[in-house]
Design a protein around this motif. Sequence first.
Motif, PDB file in Angstrom:
ATOM      1  N   LEU A  21       0.540   7.199  -4.102  1.00 14.71           N
ATOM      2  CA  LEU A  21       1.188   6.833  -5.364  1.00 14.71           C
ATOM      3  C   LEU A  21       2.695   6.775  -5.208  1.00 14.71           C
ATOM      4  O   LEU A  21       3.369   5.904  -5.791  1.00 14.71           O
ATOM      5  CB  LEU A  21       0.806   7.844  -6.449  1.00 14.71           C
ATOM      6  N   SER A  22       3.270   7.702  -4.432  1.00 13.74           N
ATOM      7  CA  SER A  22       4.717   7.675  -4.205  1.00 13.74           C
ATOM      8  C   SER A  22       5.122   6.376  -3.546  1.00 13.74           C
ATOM      9  O   SER A  22       6.108   5.737  -3.942  1.00 13.74           O
ATOM     10  CB  SER A  22       5.133   8.866  -3.327  1.00 13.74           C
ATOM     11  N   GLU A  23       4.360   5.971  -2.538  1.00 14.30           N
ATOM     12  CA  GLU A  23       4.690   4.727  -1.843  1.00 14.30           C
ATOM     13  C   GLU A  23       4.510   3.530  -2.766  1.00 14.30           C
ATOM     14  O   GLU A  23       5.348   2.613  -2.798  1.00 14.30           O
ATOM     15  CB  GLU A  23       3.810   4.592  -0.604  1.00 14.30           C
ATOM     16  N   ALA A  24       3.412   3.529  -3.526  1.00 14.52           N
ATOM     17  CA  ALA A  24       3.160   2.400  -4.422  1.00 14.52           C
ATOM     18  C   ALA A  24       4.241   2.299  -5.500  1.00 14.52           C
ATOM     19  O   ALA A  24       4.713   1.205  -5.827  1.00 14.52           O
ATOM     20  CB  ALA A  24       1.779   2.554  -5.061  1.00 14.52           C
ATOM     21  N   LEU A  25       4.635   3.432  -6.069  1.00 15.60           N
ATOM     22  CA  LEU A  25       5.679   3.421  -7.092  1.00 15.60           C
ATOM     23  C   LEU A  25       7.005   2.929  -6.525  1.00 15.60           C
ATOM     24  O   LEU A  25       7.744   2.178  -7.175  1.00 15.60           O
ATOM     25  CB  LEU A  25       5.841   4.821  -7.686  1.00 15.60           C
ATOM     26  N   GLN A  26       7.325   3.369  -5.297  1.00 17.12           N
ATOM     27  CA  GLN A  26       8.584   2.934  -4.688  1.00 17.12           C
ATOM     28  C   GLN A  26       8.561   1.447  -4.361  1.00 17.12           C
ATOM     29  O   GLN A  26       9.627   0.819  -4.261  1.00 17.12           O
ATOM     30  CB  GLN A  26       8.859   3.745  -3.416  1.00 17.12           C
ATOM     31  N   LYS A  27       7.354   0.869  -4.205  1.00 13.74           N
ATOM     32  CA  LYS A  27       7.242  -0.567  -3.956  1.00 13.74           C
ATOM     33  C   LYS A  27       7.115  -1.347  -5.268  1.00 13.74           C
ATOM     34  O   LYS A  27       6.817  -2.546  -5.254  1.00 13.74           O
ATOM     35  CB  LYS A  27       6.023  -0.848  -3.075  1.00 13.74           C
ATOM     36  N   THR A  64      -7.581   8.396  -5.050  1.00 14.84           N
ATOM     37  CA  THR A  64      -7.348   7.633  -3.821  1.00 14.84           C
ATOM     38  C   THR A  64      -7.809   6.190  -3.993  1.00 14.84           C
ATOM     39  O   THR A  64      -7.120   5.248  -3.568  1.00 14.84           O
ATOM     40  CB  THR A  64      -8.100   8.286  -2.648  1.00 14.84           C
ATOM     41  N   LEU A  65      -8.964   6.001  -4.639  1.00 14.97           N
ATOM     42  CA  LEU A  65      -9.494   4.656  -4.838  1.00 14.97           C
ATOM     43  C   LEU A  65      -8.536   3.813  -5.669  1.00 14.97           C
ATOM     44  O   LEU A  65      -8.216   2.674  -5.315  1.00 14.97           O
ATOM     45  CB  LEU A  65     -10.873   4.752  -5.509  1.00 14.97           C
ATOM     46  N   ASN A  66      -8.061   4.374  -6.765  1.00 13.92           N
ATOM     47  CA  ASN A  66      -7.168   3.611  -7.642  1.00 13.92           C
ATOM     48  C   ASN A  66      -5.836   3.316  -6.961  1.00 13.92           C
ATOM     49  O   ASN A  66      -5.278   2.216  -7.099  1.00 13.92           O
ATOM     50  CB  ASN A  66      -6.931   4.381  -8.941  1.00 13.92           C
ATOM     51  N   THR A  67      -5.310   4.300  -6.225  1.00 12.03           N
ATOM     52  CA  THR A  67      -4.009   4.112  -5.576  1.00 12.03           C
ATOM     53  C   THR A  67      -4.083   2.997  -4.542  1.00 12.03           C
ATOM     54  O   THR A  67      -3.244   2.079  -4.533  1.00 12.03           O
ATOM     55  CB  THR A  67      -3.562   5.419  -4.899  1.00 12.03           C
ATOM     56  N   ILE A  68      -5.057   3.074  -3.631  1.00 11.29           N
ATOM     57  CA  ILE A  68      -5.166   2.054  -2.582  1.00 11.29           C
ATOM     58  C   ILE A  68      -5.511   0.705  -3.191  1.00 11.29           C
ATOM     59  O   ILE A  68      -4.973  -0.339  -2.796  1.00 11.29           O
ATOM     60  CB  ILE A  68      -6.218   2.478  -1.544  1.00 11.29           C
ATOM     61  N   SER A  69      -6.406   0.713  -4.185  1.00 13.04           N
ATOM     62  CA  SER A  69      -6.813  -0.546  -4.825  1.00 13.04           C
ATOM     63  C   SER A  69      -5.627  -1.231  -5.487  1.00 13.04           C
ATOM     64  O   SER A  69      -5.413  -2.434  -5.317  1.00 13.04           O
ATOM     65  CB  SER A  69      -7.915  -0.264  -5.849  1.00 13.04           C
ATOM     66  N   ASP A  70      -4.819  -0.481  -6.262  1.00 12.72           N
ATOM     67  CA  ASP A  70      -3.663  -1.076  -6.941  1.00 12.72           C
ATOM     68  C   ASP A  70      -2.672  -1.643  -5.932  1.00 12.72           C
ATOM     69  O   ASP A  70      -2.095  -2.722  -6.142  1.00 12.72           O
ATOM     70  CB  ASP A  70      -2.977  -0.018  -7.808  1.00 12.72           C
ATOM     71  N   PHE A  71      -2.450  -0.909  -4.812  1.00 19.09           N
ATOM     72  CA  PHE A  71      -1.481  -1.382  -3.825  1.00 19.09           C
ATOM     73  C   PHE A  71      -1.971  -2.675  -3.169  1.00 19.09           C
ATOM     74  O   PHE A  71      -1.199  -3.623  -2.979  1.00 19.09           O
ATOM     75  CB  PHE A  71      -1.248  -0.302  -2.763  1.00 19.09           C
ATOM     76  N   LEU A  72      -3.266  -2.702  -2.810  1.00 18.84           N
ATOM     77  CA  LEU A  72      -3.794  -3.910  -2.178  1.00 18.84           C
ATOM     78  C   LEU A  72      -3.758  -5.094  -3.127  1.00 18.84           C
ATOM     79  O   LEU A  72      -3.461  -6.231  -2.720  1.00 18.84           O
ATOM     80  CB  LEU A  72      -5.228  -3.658  -1.703  1.00 18.84           C
ATOM     81  N   LYS A  73      -4.056  -4.850  -4.403  1.00 22.08           N
ATOM     82  CA  LYS A  73      -4.005  -5.948  -5.382  1.00 22.08           C
ATOM     83  C   LYS A  73      -2.585  -6.466  -5.531  1.00 22.08           C
ATOM     84  O   LYS A  73      -2.369  -7.670  -5.679  1.00 22.08           O
ATOM     85  CB  LYS A  73      -4.532  -5.463  -6.731  1.00 22.08           C
ATOM     86  N   SER A  74      -1.601  -5.558  -5.491  1.00 24.46           N
ATOM     87  CA  SER A  74      -0.212  -5.999  -5.604  1.00 24.46           C
ATOM     88  C   SER A  74       0.203  -6.847  -4.410  1.00 24.46           C
ATOM     89  O   SER A  74       1.175  -7.592  -4.487  1.00 24.46           O
ATOM     90  CB  SER A  74       0.718  -4.783  -5.720  1.00 24.46           C
ATOM     91  N   LEU A 123      -8.337   5.456  10.738  1.00 21.46           N
ATOM     92  CA  LEU A 123      -7.075   5.934  10.184  1.00 21.46           C
ATOM     93  C   LEU A 123      -7.347   7.225   9.430  1.00 21.46           C
ATOM     94  O   LEU A 123      -8.263   7.289   8.610  1.00 21.46           O
ATOM     95  CB  LEU A 123      -6.454   4.909   9.224  1.00 21.46           C
ATOM     96  N   SER A 124      -6.552   8.266   9.720  1.00 27.11           N
ATOM     97  CA  SER A 124      -6.757   9.534   9.021  1.00 27.11           C
ATOM     98  C   SER A 124      -5.834   9.598   7.807  1.00 27.11           C
ATOM     99  O   SER A 124      -4.698   9.150   7.845  1.00 27.11           O
ATOM    100  CB  SER A 124      -6.483  10.714   9.959  1.00 27.11           C
ATOM    101  N   LYS A 125      -6.363  10.127   6.710  1.00 26.20           N
ATOM    102  CA  LYS A 125      -5.581  10.279   5.489  1.00 26.20           C
ATOM    103  C   LYS A 125      -4.624  11.456   5.632  1.00 26.20           C
ATOM    104  O   LYS A 125      -4.919  12.420   6.344  1.00 26.20           O
ATOM    105  CB  LYS A 125      -6.518  10.530   4.305  1.00 26.20           C
ATOM    106  N   PRO A 126      -3.496  11.398   4.923  1.00 31.50           N
ATOM    107  CA  PRO A 126      -2.986  10.274   4.118  1.00 31.50           C
ATOM    108  C   PRO A 126      -2.466   9.157   5.010  1.00 31.50           C
ATOM    109  O   PRO A 126      -1.930   9.416   6.079  1.00 31.50           O
ATOM    110  CB  PRO A 126      -1.863  10.917   3.296  1.00 31.50           C
ATOM    111  N   VAL A 127      -2.632   7.932   4.547  1.00 32.64           N
ATOM    112  CA  VAL A 127      -2.289   6.776   5.352  1.00 32.64           C
ATOM    113  C   VAL A 127      -1.095   6.059   4.733  1.00 32.64           C
ATOM    114  O   VAL A 127      -0.917   6.040   3.508  1.00 32.64           O
ATOM    115  CB  VAL A 127      -3.495   5.823   5.448  1.00 32.64           C
ATOM    116  N   ASN A 128      -0.265   5.472   5.586  1.00 31.72           N
ATOM    117  CA  ASN A 128       0.833   4.638   5.124  1.00 31.72           C
ATOM    118  C   ASN A 128       0.254   3.311   4.642  1.00 31.72           C
ATOM    119  O   ASN A 128      -0.399   2.592   5.397  1.00 31.72           O
ATOM    120  CB  ASN A 128       1.831   4.409   6.272  1.00 31.72           C
ATOM    121  N   LEU A 129       0.482   2.999   3.366  1.00 32.29           N
ATOM    122  CA  LEU A 129      -0.172   1.835   2.769  1.00 32.29           C
ATOM    123  C   LEU A 129       0.323   0.525   3.370  1.00 32.29           C
ATOM    124  O   LEU A 129      -0.448  -0.431   3.514  1.00 32.29           O
ATOM    125  CB  LEU A 129       0.041   1.845   1.251  1.00 32.29           C
ATOM    126  N   GLU A 130       1.598   0.431   3.709  1.00 29.39           N
ATOM    127  CA  GLU A 130       2.100  -0.796   4.334  1.00 29.39           C
ATOM    128  C   GLU A 130       1.435  -1.025   5.688  1.00 29.39           C
ATOM    129  O   GLU A 130       1.073  -2.144   6.040  1.00 29.39           O
ATOM    130  CB  GLU A 130       3.615  -0.725   4.492  1.00 29.39           C
TER     131      GLU A 130
END
Length: 721
Positions: free
Chosen positions: A319-325, A611-621, A700-707
């Motif tokens: 979420l921190s990464e997604a918010l910063q993006k 985790t599902l919502n965070t990764i899903s929102d980032f990928l959709k963006s 990939l082991s969690k937590p993962v860098n979304l980029e």
Amino acid sequence: MSDKRRIMVVEDDGIISQHIEHSLARLGYEVVGLAGSGQEAVRVALECQPEMILMDIGLPGALDGIGAAGEIHNQLDVPIIFLTAFADAPTVERAKLTAPAGYLRKPFDDQNMRATIEIALYKHSVDRQLRQSQELAQRERDQAQQYLDIAGVLIVALDTQGCITLINRRGCEILGADESELLGKNWFETCLPEDIQHETFAAFQRIISGELESLEYYENRVLTRRGELRLLAFHNAFIRDASGAITGTLSSGEDITERKQVEAALTMERQTLARRVEERTADLSIANAELARAARLKDEFLASMSHELRTPLTGVLGLSEALQKNVYGELTPRQMHALKSIEESGRHLLSLINDILDLSKIEAGKVELEIRPVSLAGVCNESMLFIRQSAQKKSLKVSTSFASDVSQILADERRLKQILVNLLSNAVKFTPEGGSIGLEMCGHASDHCVEFTVWDTGIGIAEEDMPRLFKPFVQLDSSLSRAYNGTGLGLSLVLRMTELHGGSIAVTSEPGKGSRFSVYLPWNPEDEMLPVTGEENLDDGERLQEVVQAYLKAERQRQDSRPRLSQPEQPAALQPDDSLASFQGGSLPPATGGLPGSRGVVLLAEDNELTLNTISDFLKSCGFQVSAARNGQEALERAHELQPAVILMDIQMPVLDGLEATRRLRQAQDTQHTPVIALTALAMPGDRQRCLDAGANAYLSKPVNLESLVELIQQFQAARL
């Protein structure tokens, strides 16, 4: 090398010296040195080491030829022939004291000189061999006598009548008699008890006569002069003359009286202990079962703790990464600053979790190093990058010094980086603003090691704190008002990982002036010739190029095996330098998932809603279509229905776990080539391999860098075009 005899000439008359030199050359000798005085003769002889010296007696100076011969004989074993016009009795007597090999009276002809030289050389060779033989024989005699005297067993030789011809010191001690009292006496009558004398002597006579074979080993009683019976274990051999006839026996007897007594006592004790062991075996079995259960519970607890801690961290950091993006909208500078603080705290918490798990793995013996050639300059520079930002915040002066005589080492690259980063992070932490830190690296070829030194000008370490420095969970300042945070695991991990490499650590420090931590790892200069290979550590997203190349190669081979009209070009995104994925398995067919204009369908199998919502929102963006599955069975159904471009597979899920779901995907015709990325909080030893063995293409082991996750998905998508 010349096989001519090497001769030195000592003559003060230059004409005579030259004449002798020419004569020797004609006769086939090699003149290796010339001298004109006694002092010069000694010096030249020591330098050229001749086989023969022709020495004039009448030489100028304080040292004549006889004196020079004496000096030379004190240091060299070389025959000397005197050349002289003097034959008076005093001169001859003086010359005898130096044991000359011969005399040549001037004038002399070539034949006379040759005969004298050859006779002298032959005599010297014979004398030397004789001396060596005598010395060897004397050494052997002395050694044999020494062996007899220091032997811890009785040694006795008997003639054919059973009389003692030799007995050693230990034998006299056992029998309580002097050698003079035993030599010549009949062994059987003097040293055996009466009840076995006749029987034993009769057996001895039959053996000596050849009627019976020798008893190589037997135990027998002997009677001492004090009337005491001792039990000896005898080993026997024949003594034969030059013709092979038996002339006696040689026996060694070990006093085993006390040993037999102890053995009897031990037999009784063993019987007692056997009963006790039987009584305690049941208790030990129960205890062992409890220990095994405790070890299993510990492993399960560590795995569970790793999973339970990493799962919420995935949401926090994601979420921190997604918010910063700006996935959820624009943020103010204050909000962005707060998010960075949240991310930094999450990363710090993740590092603490990793340290605890690493230490637990090492103590449980479950850490296996991946040893391979490693570029030292690369490791050092990459380690410095980790602390550059924190060092800049404190305005620290950072310096490096890498020796050019060593470039690579056999080591586990990730663990070596972990060692250096831990030490460098401590240097930054404990150095006040405006101070200095540094990293030095050099090789010690004579000691076969590489030295890494991390130094600082920080607060230093008191001498009384040194013994606690590398103990886990120990902070040197553990008061409530301490100025530095941490768990106290960093240096303990450094020590353990250094020892796993077969290395060592040394520390020097002075309070208020700084510290120097030196890590020594094994290094062989021959390792410099080995090729340096990359490392496939998917946990931190580094060096995945080789695996993607294998993926692309498999895809090209698959496409080459199918009939077609033309070969499509690989897109630019698939250049090897851009590779981020780790591939295991076969080739992939073209993707079918996705809508026109989109970046494709990604199936996300994840049971944790955050985790599902965070990764899903980032990928959709990022333009992906995302389909969610909350257990393994649902993931299978969605995969067959949607034919996604990529599947992100959590491992620990209800109904059907991710490993079994992946295996079934590989068994199905329509999904056997669909890329599967294992995205899991399972990070214990063996978890990565379990995922790859089940059929995952990457781990990939969690937590993962979304980029990084997005780039990895793009690589698999591009490979399927």
